[in-house]
Structures are given as structure tokens and as C-alpha cells.
Design a protein around this motif. Structure first.
Motif, PDB file in Angstrom:
ATOM      1  N   SER A  26       0.796  -1.232   0.000  1.00 33.96           N
ATOM      2  CA  SER A  26       0.000   0.000   0.000  1.00 33.96           C
ATOM      3  C   SER A  26       0.835   1.293   0.000  1.00 33.96           C
ATOM      4  CB  SER A  26      -1.019   0.002   1.147  1.00 33.96           C
ATOM      5  OG  SER A  26      -0.406  -0.301   2.367  1.00 33.96           O
ATOM      6  N   TYR A  30       0.093   4.063  -2.891  1.00 32.10           N
ATOM      7  CA  TYR A  30      -0.388   5.401  -2.494  1.00 32.10           C
ATOM      8  C   TYR A  30       0.562   6.482  -3.012  1.00 32.10           C
ATOM      9  CZ  TYR A  30      -1.920   9.294   0.419  1.00 32.10           C
ATOM     10  OH  TYR A  30      -2.376  10.519   0.854  1.00 32.10           O
ATOM     11  N   GLN A  41      -7.013  13.059  -1.705  1.00 39.44           N
ATOM     12  CA  GLN A  41      -8.287  12.336  -1.714  1.00 39.44           C
ATOM     13  C   GLN A  41      -8.373  11.399  -2.919  1.00 39.44           C
ATOM     14  OE1 GLN A  41     -10.697  12.207   0.793  1.00 39.44           O
ATOM     15  NE2 GLN A  41     -11.186  10.446  -0.529  1.00 39.44           N
ATOM     16  N   GLU A  44      -6.162   8.436  -2.354  1.00 40.33           N
ATOM     17  CA  GLU A  44      -6.757   7.463  -1.435  1.00 40.33           C
ATOM     18  C   GLU A  44      -7.829   6.634  -2.152  1.00 40.33           C
ATOM     19  OE1 GLU A  44      -7.920   9.038   2.357  1.00 40.33           O
ATOM     20  OE2 GLU A  44      -8.923   7.177   2.928  1.00 40.33           O
ATOM     21  N   GLN A  48      -7.673   2.529  -2.586  1.00 36.92           N
ATOM     22  CA  GLN A  48      -8.727   1.590  -2.169  1.00 36.92           C
ATOM     23  C   GLN A  48      -9.233   0.780  -3.370  1.00 36.92           C
ATOM     24  OE1 GLN A  48     -11.746   3.739   0.027  1.00 36.92           O
ATOM     25  NE2 GLN A  48     -10.347   4.186   1.718  1.00 36.92           N
TER      26      GLN A  48
ATOM     27  N   VAL B  73      -5.040   7.112   6.416  1.00 37.43           N
ATOM     28  CA  VAL B  73      -5.312   6.502   5.102  1.00 37.43           C
ATOM     29  C   VAL B  73      -5.220   4.971   5.229  1.00 37.43           C
ATOM     30  CG1 VAL B  73      -4.509   6.296   2.706  1.00 37.43           C
ATOM     31  CG2 VAL B  73      -4.463   8.524   3.851  1.00 37.43           C
ATOM     32  N   ARG B  74      -4.226   4.518   5.987  1.00 35.41           N
ATOM     33  CA  ARG B  74      -4.040   3.076   6.193  1.00 35.41           C
ATOM     34  C   ARG B  74      -5.242   2.474   6.924  1.00 35.41           C
ATOM     35  NH1 ARG B  74      -1.958   0.495  10.642  1.00 35.41           N
ATOM     36  NH2 ARG B  74      -1.211  -1.629  10.274  1.00 35.41           N
ATOM     37  N   ARG B  76      -8.341   3.615   7.082  1.00 31.43           N
ATOM     38  CA  ARG B  76      -9.547   3.594   6.228  1.00 31.43           C
ATOM     39  C   ARG B  76      -9.437   2.516   5.146  1.00 31.43           C
ATOM     40  NH1 ARG B  76      -9.338   9.309   7.153  1.00 31.43           N
ATOM     41  NH2 ARG B  76      -8.127   9.648   5.262  1.00 31.43           N
ATOM     42  N   LEU B  77      -8.217   2.283   4.658  1.00 28.89           N
ATOM     43  CA  LEU B  77      -8.014   1.235   3.649  1.00 28.89           C
ATOM     44  C   LEU B  77      -8.352  -0.142   4.236  1.00 28.89           C
ATOM     45  CD1 LEU B  77      -6.927   0.227   0.868  1.00 28.89           C
ATOM     46  CD2 LEU B  77      -4.643   0.192   1.898  1.00 28.89           C
TER      47      LEU B  77
END
Lengths: 196, 102
Positions: A26, A30, A41, A44, A48, B73-74, B76-77
């Protein structure tokens, strides 16, 4: 040393292994998305979406490429699709790159700043300027540049991620570097001429 | 020296696309020799090569990849992927509480 991620376990639906896979990859995904889109945003969302798509497509992943390359491919496609939806014209600048024209036909800034002292080359101001110059590269050049120069992928891996030939990757990297050289030359020309 | 100029010869333009591989040291030998012969007599191309080499150096020095993923961010991922149980103490609720406390 950390155990490599087991594709077999991922395909078998091992949740702990998938968590380890997410944990491992990740940060790079990212970072790439953030540099491609310049918006936390959006980055992110791409992050996801990349792992959701990876999870959905794992049963069809044949393992011929590395898992990291596969993830980069999903993320880059998502990022380029987002750019295309928002600014379709941004991707049309690809034309001069793919037909081999472009920079070679343009005037070049000839300023010899290569002997400037390290401290003026490596200042925070240069770092910011360089960052901005990279951010302004056309998306198709930027994708190649980020994968090769920042993420450290090989020419072959970058070609695989972007669905390009190795020759096209080399050409785009060359164009990106020459464009940055041009921007830095303008910057140093102004400094050498005493402009603010 | 400070000037913006079209590269004067078709030879300069022809070699321009190979300079990136030349500074990486990955260009085939016959082309390297061709470039070096050209550089011996073309000041402008020499400046382009020297500053291109410097550009690559600056990118490699100033733009080192930093593996940073902000903790929110981590969290929420992991939450989105229904992997909260693997967050090891870092949870969405915990993170929200942390934000509320700020």
C-alpha cells in the motif's frame, strides 16, 4: 527477512495473507497515485480501488508477472482513467511522443549549469522546483518517469505495467528527462542572470 | 553561456533521443562511439549531455522514494477491505477518537 507473499494463500482466500499483501504494497501504490494525481483524496480513492480490484481479480491472476507489477498496473490504469475523465485533453499530448516527434524539433535551452556547486544544486528550492516540474509532465510521460525513476522498476516491468513496448518506455523516459533538463536549465539560467 | 537555440544539425536531433540511454550507460557501443565523436565537435550537445546527466543525478538524489502511508489513510483502507482485525490496535474507532481529541 520477511516472508514473500504467497500467491497460493491469496488465491485460497487467506485473509491474514491478504492483509500482509495490503500492508506490504500500500505505501508504494499510495505514493504513485499521489504523484500521478497531486491530490490526497484522489490518491486514497485509487489506493482503495486498486486493492478492491486486486481482491476481485485474484482468481484470474496467472502469476506470470510479479504481484507488485500487477498492482502498479491496476493503480496506473485507474489513475489514467480518472485523469481522462477529468481532463481528456491532458492525455492527447501523447501524440508527439508516440510518433517520435516533439522535443527533437524544438529549441533547447543551452545553459551550462552542470558545474554549479552541490549546495546550490541540492537546495530545498531546487527540490520544490523539480517536484513541480515532475508534476507538470504530461500524464503519459509522468507515469513512465515515476515508475522508472522513483519506484525503480526496470524498463521491462514498466512496459508490462503500462502495456507499452520497451522501446516506447525508453522514448518516454528520455522525453521526460529532457523536459526536466529543460525546466532546470531555465531555472538556473535565471539564477545565473541574477533574476529572482 | 545562456541561450535558447535550435540544435544546429540533423545529427544533433538524431542523437538527442539516445542521450538518456547514453548517460545511463545502457546504449549500444556503436551508438556510444557515434555520440562521442559528435560531442568532440559540438559544444551545444556537450552542454545537453552534461546537464542531462546532472538532471538524472538531481532526480535520484532529491526524489528518493519515501514509503509513507499516512496512518489515517491506512486505517480507512483496512476498514474498506474489511481487514480491521489486522490493524493491531489501530482502528477506525480509535482513529476517530484520536481526531476528536485533537
Amino acid at each position: 527477512m520477511t516472508e514473500p507473499i504467497s500467491l497460493e494463500a491469496l488465491k485460497a482466500g487467506d485473509k491474514a495473507e491478504f492483509a500482509r499483501f495490503v500492508e506490504t504494497h500500500s505505501p508504494a501504490i499510495y505514493r504513485l497515485a499521489l504523484r500521478m494525481l497531486n491530490n490526497p483524496q484522489d490518491a486514497e480513492d485509487i489506493l482503495q480501488e486498486t486493492f478492491i480490484k486486486a481482491y476481485q481479480n485474484l482468481p484470474r491472476f496467472d502469476g506470470r508477472s510479479k504481484l507488485s507489477t500487477w498492482l502498479y498496473r491496476i493503480a496506473t490504469n485507474e489513475a489514467l482513467m480518472l485523469i481522462r475523465r477529468r481532463k481528456p485533453e491532458a492525455l492527447s499530448v501523447d501524440a508527439p511522443v508516440s510518433n517520435g516527434e516533439g522535443l527533437a524539433q524544438e529549441a533547447l535551452e543551452i545553459v551550462d549549469w552542470s558545474h554549479m556547486p552541490e549546495e546550490s544544486l541540492l537546495s530545498d528550492e531546487v527540490r520544490r522546483y523539480l517536484r513541480q516540474a515532475i508534476d507538470r509532465l504530461p500524464p503519459t510521460l509522468k507515469a513512465v518517469f515515476l515508475l522508472r525513476e522513483i519506484e525503480g522498476l526496470s524498463t521491462r516491468e514498466t512496459a508490462e505495467v503500462l502495456g507499452l513496448s520497451e522501446a516506447a518506455v525508453k522514448t518516454r523516459l528520455s522525453r521526460a528527462r529532457l523536459a526536466l533538463r529543460e525546466r532546470l536549465s531555465v531555472y538556473y539560467r535565471d539564477r545565473l542572470e541574477g533574476k529572482p | 553561456m545562456s541561450t535558447s537555440t535550435p540544435l544546429p544539425s540533423s545529427q544533433c536531433r538524431y542523437l538527442l533521443d539516445s542521450l538518456s540511454e547514453y548517460v545511463d550507460g545502457t546504449l549500444q557501443e556503436s551508438l556510444c562511439l557515434e555520440i562521442e565523436r559528435h560531442l568532440a565537435e559540438c559544444d551545444n550537445c556537450r552542454v545537453v549531455v552534461d546537464t542531462l546527466r546532472r538532471t538524472v543525478y538531481l532526480v535520484q538524489t532529491l526524489e528518493q522514494a519515501q514509503p509513507t502511508l499516512p496512518s489515517d489513510v491506512r486505517v480507512r483502507l483496512f476498514h474498506k477491505l474489511q481487514l480491521d482485525e489486522f490493524l493491531e490496535g489501530d482502528t477506525v474507532e480509535g482513529h476517530n477518537a484520536e481526531i476528536a481529541e485533537r
